[in-house]
Write an enzyme that holds these catalytic residues in place. Structure first.
Site, PDB file in Angstrom:
ATOM      1  N   LYS A 218       2.762  -3.644   6.258  1.00 59.42           N
ATOM      2  CA  LYS A 218       2.919  -3.833   4.810  1.00 59.42           C
ATOM      3  C   LYS A 218       4.391  -3.738   4.425  1.00 59.42           C
ATOM      4  CE  LYS A 218      -1.390  -4.100   3.080  1.00 59.42           C
ATOM      5  NZ  LYS A 218      -1.842  -5.394   2.535  1.00 59.42           N
TER       6      LYS A 218
ATOM      7  N   GLN B   2      -7.172  17.913   2.486  1.00 61.45           N
ATOM      8  CA  GLN B   2      -6.219  16.801   2.356  1.00 61.45           C
ATOM      9  C   GLN B   2      -6.356  16.187   0.954  1.00 61.45           C
ATOM     10  OE1 GLN B   2      -8.777  17.002   4.473  1.00 61.45           O
ATOM     11  NE2 GLN B   2      -9.710  15.047   4.997  1.00 61.45           N
ATOM     12  N   THR B   3      -5.227  15.793   0.373  1.00 54.40           N
ATOM     13  CA  THR B   3      -5.235  15.347  -1.030  1.00 54.40           C
ATOM     14  C   THR B   3      -4.853  13.869  -1.175  1.00 54.40           C
ATOM     15  OG1 THR B   3      -2.963  16.144  -1.195  1.00 54.40           O
ATOM     16  CG2 THR B   3      -4.699  17.601  -2.037  1.00 54.40           C
TER      17      THR B   3
ATOM     18  N   GLU C 194     -15.377   1.362   5.057  1.00 53.54           N
ATOM     19  CA  GLU C 194     -15.385   1.957   3.726  1.00 53.54           C
ATOM     20  C   GLU C 194     -14.333   3.058   3.610  1.00 53.54           C
ATOM     21  OE1 GLU C 194     -17.621   2.099   6.028  1.00 53.54           O
ATOM     22  OE2 GLU C 194     -18.582   4.058   6.170  1.00 53.54           O
ATOM     23  N   LYS C 195     -13.868   3.254   2.363  1.00 54.64           N
ATOM     24  CA  LYS C 195     -12.851   4.284   2.112  1.00 54.64           C
ATOM     25  C   LYS C 195     -13.533   5.538   1.569  1.00 54.64           C
ATOM     26  CE  LYS C 195      -8.903   1.695   1.714  1.00 54.64           C
ATOM     27  NZ  LYS C 195      -7.649   1.925   1.030  1.00 54.64           N
TER      28      LYS C 195
ATOM     29  N   LYS D 257     -22.741   9.253   1.122  1.00 56.86           N
ATOM     30  CA  LYS D 257     -23.275  10.478   1.733  1.00 56.86           C
ATOM     31  C   LYS D 257     -24.027  11.322   0.695  1.00 56.86           C
ATOM     32  CE  LYS D 257     -19.643  10.717   5.253  1.00 56.86           C
ATOM     33  NZ  LYS D 257     -18.507  11.469   5.810  1.00 56.86           N
TER      34      LYS D 257
ATOM     35  N   SER E 192       0.827  -1.209   0.000  1.00 56.28           N
ATOM     36  CA  SER E 192       0.000   0.000   0.000  1.00 56.28           C
ATOM     37  C   SER E 192       0.859   1.256   0.000  1.00 56.28           C
ATOM     38  CB  SER E 192      -0.856  -0.024   1.267  1.00 56.28           C
ATOM     39  OG  SER E 192      -1.400   1.243   1.509  1.00 56.28           O
TER      40      SER E 192
ATOM     41  N   TYR F   3      -0.730  -0.265  10.076  1.00 54.60           N
ATOM     42  CA  TYR F   3      -1.091  -0.876   8.789  1.00 54.60           C
ATOM     43  C   TYR F   3       0.074  -0.736   7.800  1.00 54.60           C
ATOM     44  CZ  TYR F   3      -3.575  -1.325   4.296  1.00 54.60           C
ATOM     45  OH  TYR F   3      -3.967  -1.685   3.032  1.00 54.60           O
TER      46      TYR F   3
HETATM   47  P1  NAD Z   1     -11.071  -5.886   1.362  1.00 53.15           P
HETATM   48  O1  NAD Z   1     -11.169  -5.616   2.837  1.00 53.15           O
HETATM   49  O2  NAD Z   1     -12.287  -5.663   0.546  1.00 53.15           O
HETATM   50  O3  NAD Z   1     -10.532  -7.357   1.110  1.00 53.15           O
HETATM   51  C1  NAD Z   1      -9.664  -8.018   1.987  1.00 53.15           C
HETATM   52  C2  NAD Z   1     -10.234  -9.393   2.244  1.00 53.15           C
HETATM   53  O4  NAD Z   1      -9.357 -10.105   3.125  1.00 53.15           O
HETATM   54  C3  NAD Z   1     -11.608  -9.345   2.929  1.00 53.15           C
HETATM   55  O5  NAD Z   1     -12.587  -9.992   2.156  1.00 53.15           O
HETATM   56  C4  NAD Z   1     -11.377 -10.065   4.238  1.00 53.15           C
HETATM   57  O6  NAD Z   1     -12.473 -10.838   4.678  1.00 53.15           O
HETATM   58  C5  NAD Z   1     -10.172 -10.929   3.921  1.00 53.15           C
HETATM   59  N1  NAD Z   1      -9.522 -11.363   5.149  1.00 53.15           N
HETATM   60  C6  NAD Z   1      -9.286 -10.616   6.268  1.00 53.15           C
HETATM   61  N2  NAD Z   1      -8.748 -11.385   7.221  1.00 53.15           N
HETATM   62  C7  NAD Z   1      -8.639 -12.627   6.704  1.00 53.15           C
HETATM   63  C8  NAD Z   1      -8.160 -13.852   7.221  1.00 53.15           C
HETATM   64  N3  NAD Z   1      -7.707 -13.956   8.479  1.00 53.15           N
HETATM   65  N4  NAD Z   1      -8.183 -14.939   6.424  1.00 53.15           N
HETATM   66  C9  NAD Z   1      -8.664 -14.867   5.157  1.00 53.15           C
HETATM   67  N5  NAD Z   1      -9.135 -13.722   4.607  1.00 53.15           N
HETATM   68  C10 NAD Z   1      -9.121 -12.614   5.377  1.00 53.15           C
HETATM   69  O7  NAD Z   1      -9.867  -4.981   0.837  1.00 53.15           O
HETATM   70  P2  NAD Z   1      -9.413  -4.645  -0.648  1.00 53.15           P
HETATM   71  O8  NAD Z   1      -9.653  -3.202  -0.862  1.00 53.15           O
HETATM   72  O9  NAD Z   1      -9.970  -5.634  -1.605  1.00 53.15           O
HETATM   73  O10 NAD Z   1      -7.837  -4.842  -0.517  1.00 53.15           O
HETATM   74  C11 NAD Z   1      -7.137  -5.983  -1.000  1.00 53.15           C
HETATM   75  C12 NAD Z   1      -5.665  -5.856  -0.656  1.00 53.15           C
HETATM   76  O11 NAD Z   1      -5.143  -4.652  -1.202  1.00 53.15           O
HETATM   77  C13 NAD Z   1      -5.403  -5.778   0.856  1.00 53.15           C
HETATM   78  O12 NAD Z   1      -4.218  -6.459   1.154  1.00 53.15           O
HETATM   79  C14 NAD Z   1      -5.223  -4.295   1.103  1.00 53.15           C
HETATM   80  O13 NAD Z   1      -4.429  -4.043   2.239  1.00 53.15           O
HETATM   81  C15 NAD Z   1      -4.534  -3.857  -0.186  1.00 53.15           C
HETATM   82  N6  NAD Z   1      -4.741  -2.422  -0.472  1.00 53.15           N
HETATM   83  C16 NAD Z   1      -5.969  -1.963  -0.848  1.00 53.15           C
HETATM   84  C17 NAD Z   1      -6.126  -0.608  -1.126  1.00 53.15           C
HETATM   85  C18 NAD Z   1      -7.454  -0.042  -1.576  1.00 53.15           C
HETATM   86  O14 NAD Z   1      -7.506   1.158  -1.883  1.00 53.15           O
HETATM   87  N7  NAD Z   1      -8.523  -0.805  -1.645  1.00 53.15           N
HETATM   88  C19 NAD Z   1      -5.045   0.271  -0.997  1.00 53.15           C
HETATM   89  C20 NAD Z   1      -3.831  -0.236  -0.581  1.00 53.15           C
HETATM   90  C21 NAD Z   1      -3.675  -1.588  -0.352  1.00 53.15           C
END
Ligand code: NAD
Length: 340
Positions: free
Chosen positions: A153, A220-221, A191-192, A200, A118, A149
């Site tokens: 990572k 914030q950007t 949610e992000k 909203k 990330s 977090y």
């Molecule tokens: P998400 O939360 O929708 O998906 C993550 C999934 O991991 C979830 O479905 C959750 O149930 C599963 N999970 C959590 N704990 C678990 C466990 N113990 N065993 C098995 N599964 C488990 O998030 P996402 O947005 O799809 O992100 C996917 C990856 O990308 C993550 O590693 C996240 O850190 C990384 N990431 C996402 C973003 C973003 O903007 N969405 C940004 C940076 C990094």
């Protein structure tokens, strides 16, 4: 593509994972999805879906058995509200997931492993201004991520690097910058920002009350990348021979206020932004995509407006179906009823 390679997508019940499964199926792979939950908004396209908690070693061995390539997406994560309030839980859970999934993959003879890191790994001291210089991959050090977090990572990135050096294990590491789109969490606390703002604005539109809360001053950007670009980038990186971490995101920086205005335009309503206290994360962040262009000969192309239009439409539908809004007319009728 190859129907001989069996791939595993961890976190396949989540936002990016469920889209990735669909994409890999279209490319002709045999796909195993693993998660602690099924996808919330649609059924999985995976050939096999195992409900497993990947914090546990035995489960990681089961998940990676007979698998050629792993896309490791499972993580306990969410938006700023979640990340800034659950440091111990995040560090503990995600460390276990990442350590065990990687080692089980090596044990089971997996050939390629893609780790999803990330932009949160970048040091806080480079992200203190709204008009921030875009972050290059080498900016990660000296390290000082803002939250647990990001630290976790970063350590897992290093673990992948050492597995490559010490064991010749083929790893790929992608650093996402704010991915958004349909079928992502849009309520409940994880949610992000794009999904929260779409919710909203949709609630404002459907209720007829046009005031929406924004955390902080909204200056914030960030940059925001649509899900289809994210999936294309992941796949291209997995197929490349690039072993170093790489940014994957858009490099158009907007403020949270601007993001809210774009969404309101899409919804066709005027909004009043009420700035309230709330976690904001770093002050500014943007992606430098030079390495992405050099290595993959490609970069995200879906505009913020295009991606948000699709996402907003989907979230408005969810809000309408959930029916968790009160129209201004109903609200004033209820108020009047209470006065009687
Ligand atoms: P998400 O939360 O929708 O998906 C993550 C999934 O991991 C979830 O479905 C959750 O149930 C599963 N999970 C959590 N704990 C678990 C466990 N113990 N065993 C098995 N599964 C488990 O998030 P996402 O947005 O799809 O992100 C996917 C990856 O990308 C993550 O590693 C996240 O850190 C990384 N990431 C996402 C973003 C973003 O903007 N969405 C940004 C940076 C990094």
């Amino acid at each position: 593509m190859s129907d001989k390679v069996r791939v595993l997508v961890t976190g396949a019940g989540g936002f990016i994972g469920s889209h990735l499964v669909t994409d890999l199926k279209k490319r002709g792979y045999w796909v195993r999805g693993v998660d602690i939950k099924l996808p919330e908004f649609q059924s999985s396209d995976a050939d096999e879906f195992l409900l497993l908690d990947l914090r546990f070693w035995e489960n990681c061995l089961t998940a990676t058995k007979g698998i050629g390539e792993v896309y490791a997406l499972a993580a306990d994560m969410g938006g700023m509200g979640f990340i800034s309030a659950h440091h111990a839980q995040i560090l503990y859970n995600n460390s276990l997931i990442d350590l065990h999934t990687l080692e089980a993959s090596r044990t089971n003879g997996v050939k390629r492993y893609l780790y999803t890191s990330s932009a949160c790994i970048y040091p806080e001291y480079l992200q203190e201004e709204t008009n921030v210089t875009p972050l290059k991959e080498e900016d990660a050090y000296p390290a000082m991520p803002q939250d647990a977090y990001g630290w976790e990572k970063l350590i897992s990135e290093r673990l992948c690097m050492h597995y490559a050096e010490d064991y010749g294990f083929e790893t790929r590491t992608v650093r996402f910058h704010n991915i958004f789109g349909e079928n992502g969490t849009w309520q409940g606390g994880r949610e992000k920002a794009p999904a929260a703002l779409c919710r909203k604005v949709a609630t404002a539109k459907l209720s007829g009350r046009n005031e929406i809360d924004i955390w902080g001053d909204g200056d914030q950007t960030r940059s925001f990348c649509y899900i289809s670009d994210c999936i294309e980038g992941i796949y291209r990186l997995m197929r490349s021979d690039h072993r170093e971490p790489i940014n994957l995101g858009q490099d158009r920086m907007v403020s949270i206020n601007e993001l809210a205005d774009i969404i309101a335009d899409i919804a066709g309503i005027e909004i009043v932004k009420k700035h309230v206290e709330g976690p904001q994360g770093v002050r500014g962040r943007n992606s430098d995509n030079s390495r992405l262009r050099d290595v993959l000969g490609w970069e995200p192309s879906v505009s913020l407006e295009e991606g948000l239009a699709l996402t907003y439409r989907w979230i408005e539908e969810q809000v309408r179906e959930a029916g968790e809004f009160e129209t201004a007319a109903t609200a004033s009728a209820n108020k009047a009823a209470k006065r009687v």
